[in-house]
Design an enzyme around this catalytic site. Structure first.
Site, mmCIF file in Angstrom:
data_model
loop_
_atom_site.group_PDB
_atom_site.id
_atom_site.type_symbol
_atom_site.label_atom_id
_atom_site.label_comp_id
_atom_site.label_asym_id
_atom_site.label_seq_id
_atom_site.Cartn_x
_atom_site.Cartn_y
_atom_site.Cartn_z
ATOM 1 N N ASN A 123 -5.897 -5.826 2.351
ATOM 2 C CA ASN A 123 -6.401 -5.291 3.621
ATOM 3 C C ASN A 123 -7.676 -6.054 3.991
ATOM 4 O OD1 ASN A 123 -5.240 -3.389 1.631
ATOM 5 N ND2 ASN A 123 -4.938 -2.165 3.456
ATOM 6 N N GLU A 164 0.866 -1.184 0.000
ATOM 7 C CA GLU A 164 0.000 0.000 0.000
ATOM 8 C C GLU A 164 0.904 1.235 0.000
ATOM 9 O OE1 GLU A 164 -2.500 -0.417 3.459
ATOM 10 O OE2 GLU A 164 -2.270 1.681 3.977
ATOM 11 N N HIS A 209 -3.144 -5.745 11.206
ATOM 12 C CA HIS A 209 -4.117 -6.694 10.636
ATOM 13 C C HIS A 209 -4.098 -8.052 11.330
ATOM 14 C CE1 HIS A 209 -3.631 -4.429 6.502
ATOM 15 N NE2 HIS A 209 -4.292 -3.711 7.387
HETATM 16 P P1 FAE Z 1 -12.468 -5.121 15.433
HETATM 17 O O1 FAE Z 1 -12.835 -4.142 14.391
HETATM 18 O O2 FAE Z 1 -11.105 -5.041 16.032
HETATM 19 O O3 FAE Z 1 -13.557 -5.004 16.601
HETATM 20 C C1 FAE Z 1 -13.461 -5.698 17.822
HETATM 21 C C2 FAE Z 1 -14.083 -4.847 18.912
HETATM 22 O O4 FAE Z 1 -14.237 -5.640 20.088
HETATM 23 C C3 FAE Z 1 -13.255 -3.632 19.322
HETATM 24 O O5 FAE Z 1 -14.061 -2.486 19.298
HETATM 25 C C4 FAE Z 1 -12.771 -3.967 20.738
HETATM 26 O O6 FAE Z 1 -12.603 -2.833 21.546
HETATM 27 C C5 FAE Z 1 -13.891 -4.870 21.235
HETATM 28 N N1 FAE Z 1 -13.460 -5.810 22.275
HETATM 29 C C6 FAE Z 1 -12.342 -6.535 22.337
HETATM 30 N N2 FAE Z 1 -12.301 -7.329 23.435
HETATM 31 C C7 FAE Z 1 -13.494 -7.076 24.093
HETATM 32 C C8 FAE Z 1 -14.057 -7.584 25.306
HETATM 33 N N3 FAE Z 1 -13.426 -8.515 26.040
HETATM 34 N N4 FAE Z 1 -15.252 -7.091 25.697
HETATM 35 C C9 FAE Z 1 -15.892 -6.153 24.955
HETATM 36 N N5 FAE Z 1 -15.398 -5.647 23.797
HETATM 37 C C10 FAE Z 1 -14.209 -6.111 23.370
HETATM 38 O O7 FAE Z 1 -12.639 -6.622 14.928
HETATM 39 N N6 FAE Z 1 -8.170 -2.942 7.362
HETATM 40 C C11 FAE Z 1 -8.536 -2.710 6.089
HETATM 41 O O8 FAE Z 1 -9.208 -3.545 5.470
HETATM 42 N N7 FAE Z 1 -8.200 -1.522 5.465
HETATM 43 C C12 FAE Z 1 -7.445 -0.576 6.080
HETATM 44 O O9 FAE Z 1 -7.176 0.487 5.496
HETATM 45 C C13 FAE Z 1 -7.001 -0.834 7.410
HETATM 46 N N8 FAE Z 1 -6.207 0.064 8.061
HETATM 47 C C14 FAE Z 1 -5.893 -0.155 9.383
HETATM 48 C C15 FAE Z 1 -5.167 0.812 10.071
HETATM 49 C C16 FAE Z 1 -4.917 0.658 11.432
HETATM 50 C C17 FAE Z 1 -4.123 1.685 12.172
HETATM 51 C C18 FAE Z 1 -5.434 -0.478 12.122
HETATM 52 C C19 FAE Z 1 -5.203 -0.661 13.601
HETATM 53 C C20 FAE Z 1 -6.151 -1.444 11.433
HETATM 54 C C21 FAE Z 1 -6.376 -1.298 10.070
HETATM 55 N N9 FAE Z 1 -7.116 -2.248 9.355
HETATM 56 C C22 FAE Z 1 -7.435 -2.031 8.040
HETATM 57 C C23 FAE Z 1 -7.565 -3.506 9.991
HETATM 58 C C24 FAE Z 1 -9.051 -3.524 10.309
HETATM 59 O O10 FAE Z 1 -9.427 -2.357 11.013
HETATM 60 C C25 FAE Z 1 -9.354 -4.790 11.138
HETATM 61 O O11 FAE Z 1 -8.998 -5.908 10.340
HETATM 62 C C26 FAE Z 1 -10.814 -4.902 11.528
HETATM 63 O O12 FAE Z 1 -11.210 -3.799 12.312
HETATM 64 C C27 FAE Z 1 -11.080 -6.188 12.289
HETATM 65 O O13 FAE Z 1 -12.477 -6.344 12.421
HETATM 66 P P2 FAE Z 1 -13.103 -7.272 13.525
HETATM 67 O O14 FAE Z 1 -14.573 -7.228 13.394
HETATM 68 O O15 FAE Z 1 -12.420 -8.595 13.488
#
Ligand code: FAE
Length: 541
Positions: free
Chosen positions: A520, A397, A482
């Site tokens: 991503n 990227e 990721h």
């Molecule tokens: P996620 O979105 O992490 O949601 C999990 C939620 O569960 C979070 O809000 C936590 O706070 C909550 N949680 C965790 N443990 C607990 C608990 N014990 N009790 C209650 N709540 C809890 O999971 N991906 C892309 O495709 N494109 C991008 O451009 C991209 N850029 C990124 C840039 C950064 C800086 C970061 C950090 C990530 C990026 N990602 C990107 C990755 C993407 O945001 C990530 O794969 C997804 O958010 C994961 O989705 P999930 O639903 O698995």
């Protein structure tokens, strides 16, 4: 019929017949016809409450589950350990700028841990008050895993790059999933639900804030690498107005890593807004789940309520008929690993905690010549990448470096075909979950990224930057954005995310994906969640 068209008519993709056949006692006729007065369970959730469906986490997987369950007439309560992120601070803004991290920026740290830790060799990190901030830099022994914390999960902090992988790459990752269904139904549904669009390339070619990306294109093409535009969830019309100076600047002012105050369509604006509009979804922020245990045909869920300093102010037990683990790859894997090892859920199978990968993330910068400036103003929203996956195992990227000054640097986040997989284990002495990843396991990623950047450097007569990740350190090999895996589909769960050993427990987030998505990940996480929840609603409710 397009997905958009179907959305207005109820649950997309489920025929009326399948829907009625699959409807159990929870859904009455009123729910089916939409005439019920929805009674959302209250937030914050009271101790002793009972809910039909409880969702742990409000990221991509959790938001899809909540919306589709609610549209099917099921009351849902979502528990989220992070904050709501709906109230401005004293500066009038909800989110801090990438260049000026403050108390809002990090999850319970007293010092920032910026992914790019140095500049010209000088450390950038600074002290901040301990607060339930938006970005968690979670340290394991061999890797720091960055994650979004708050209602909206990773969508609050990520780059919005919304990439559907080429079909052959998807089949290599999840061979048990029907590829035609994914590409004909669930990827389109996910892209529609997320509001994914493409940048207008003529405009992109004309604006200062994408000069860095055009330099990236020039260098890629001169070395004969395919340069590909990728979709995003940013509101491009808003960015046009930012550039024109008619609205408050957001991406063009570098907002991203600690939240974006305007143009990015986070889950708060898409899936979660729709879910709340059903009247059937309530969300309790600052509620962290610590246990899920079988109890009289239901599940007893233990939740800690937090204050903004991270102190536990109350511990509640609530019950649910069905529980969806959507705490992200790390959150879900940590919970399940602990619950299996401590005999709370001993029937989970031996695949729990396995198959974790970092999506092959590795970062690097290149130092350009003085005649190749990348621009003082860089939009924080990435738009393109260099695709050398098939030949060299890397998709890089072209990332912004929104410092606000000219740096003559090109910056890249590479996603690589790193084969290493780590495992979560319960450490009873330390009372925590460990991850077996080792820093040295990034070497394949570095080698794959070098398949692109060694060639570009040779062609351009340029060198790697050595000042961005420490003193004389080329590779950002200590981190990932990721995290994927830990409760892999068709191994720890059945082919739709039902956990083996317990009926009514589901995994519906990035933990299902075995370590890599080739691009991503969030569109794939969303599309897989759409696929699985459709089946689960039809068969289990
Ligand atoms: P996620 O979105 O992490 O949601 C999990 C939620 O569960 C979070 O809000 C936590 O706070 C909550 N949680 C965790 N443990 C607990 C608990 N014990 N009790 C209650 N709540 C809890 O999971 N991906 C892309 O495709 N494109 C991008 O451009 C991209 N850029 C990124 C840039 C950064 C800086 C970061 C950090 C990530 C990026 N990602 C990107 C990755 C993407 O945001 C990530 O794969 C997804 O958010 C994961 O989705 P999930 O639903 O698995």
């Amino acid at each position: 019929m397009s997905d958009n068209a179907m959305c207005g008519k109820g649950f997309p993709g489920v025929s009326r017949r399948t829907f009625i056949t699959g409807t159990g006692s929870i859904l009455g006729f009123a729910a089916l016809t939409g005439h019920a007065s929805a009674a959302p369970p209250p937030a914050p959730i009271p101790p002793g409450a009972h809910v039909p469906a409880l969702v742990i986490g409000t990221g991509y997987g959790g938001s899809v589950a909540a919306l589709r369950l609610a549209q099917a007439g099921v009351d849902v309560h979502m528990l989220e350990m992070g904050m709501a992120w709906d109230t401005p601070g004293s500066d009038g803004k909800i989110f801090a700028n990438t260049r000026t991290p403050d108390y809002r920026s990090y999850w319970l740290r007293t010092k920032t841990k910026q992914p790019l830790s140095n500049f010209l060799g000088f450390p950038l990190d600074k002290d901040v008050p301990k607060y339930t901030g938006i970005l968690d830099a979670e340290d394991f022994s061999g890797i720091t895993v960055y994650q979004g914390r708050g209602v909206g999960g990773g969508s609050l902090v990520n780059g919005g790059m919304a990439v559907t992988p080429p079909r052959p790459r998807f089949s290599a990752i999840l061979p048990s999933v029907n590829v035609d269904e994914m590409y004909n139904t669930y990827y389109p549904r996910a892209n529609a639900g997320l509001g994914v669009t493409n940048v207008d390339q003529a405009w992109w070619n004309s604006v200062d804030c994408y000069q860095y990306a055009r330099v990236g294109r020039k260098h890629a093409e001169r070395s004969n690498f395919p340069f590909v535009f990728v979709s995003n969830v940013y509101d491009w019309e808003y960015m046009r107005q930012e550039v024109a100076g008619t609205v408050p600047k957001s991406a063009v002012d570098g907002e991203l890593l600690y939240g974006n105050n305007h143009g990015k369509k986070t889950l708060q604006k898409t899936y979660l807004a729709q879910a709340k509009a059903t009247g059937r979804v309530a969300i309790s922020p600052l509620h962290r789940v610590t246990s899920v245990a079988p109890a009289n045909g239901r599940y007893a869920v233990v939740v800690e309520q937090l204050d903004t300093s991270g102190n536990v102010t109350a511990t509640k037990t609530v019950t649910a008929d069905k529980v969806f683990f959507a705490a992200g790859s790390i959150g879900t894997s940590k919970l399940l690993t602990k619950l299996k090892a401590t005999n709370v859920l001993p029937g989970l199978n031996s695949e729990i905690g396995k198959g974790w990968g970092d999506n092959g993330n590795v970062m690097c910068g290149r130092a350009n010549h003085l005649w190749d400036p990348t621009g003082a103003v860089q939009a924080s929203i990435p738009t393109a990448g260099i695709d050398n996956w098939d030949a060299g195992g890397a998709f890089a990227e072209v990332a912004p470096l929104p410092t606000g000054i000219e740096t003559w640097a090109s910056f890249y986040l590479s996603i690589t075909k790193n084969p290493n997989r780590a495992q979560f284990t319960w450490n009873s002495t330390a009372n925590r979950v460990d991850l077996s990843w080792q820093t040295a396991w990034k070497q394949p990623s570095i080698d794959m990224a070098k398949s692109i950047f060694d060639k570009i450097n040779a062609k351009e007569g340029t060198i790697y930057r050595t000042d961005l990740f420490g003193v004389y350190k080329i590779w950002g090999d200590h981190l990932t954005y990721h995290p994927l895996g830990g409760a892999v589909l068709n191994k720890a769960t059945d082919n739709y995310g039902r956990l083996h050993g317990y009926s009514g427990l589901y995994v519906i987030d990035g933990a299902l994906i075995p370590g890599n998505t080739a691009v991503n990940p969030f569109v794939t996480i969303t599309a897989l969640a759409e696929r699985n929840i459709e089946r689960i609603i039809a068969a289990d409710f």
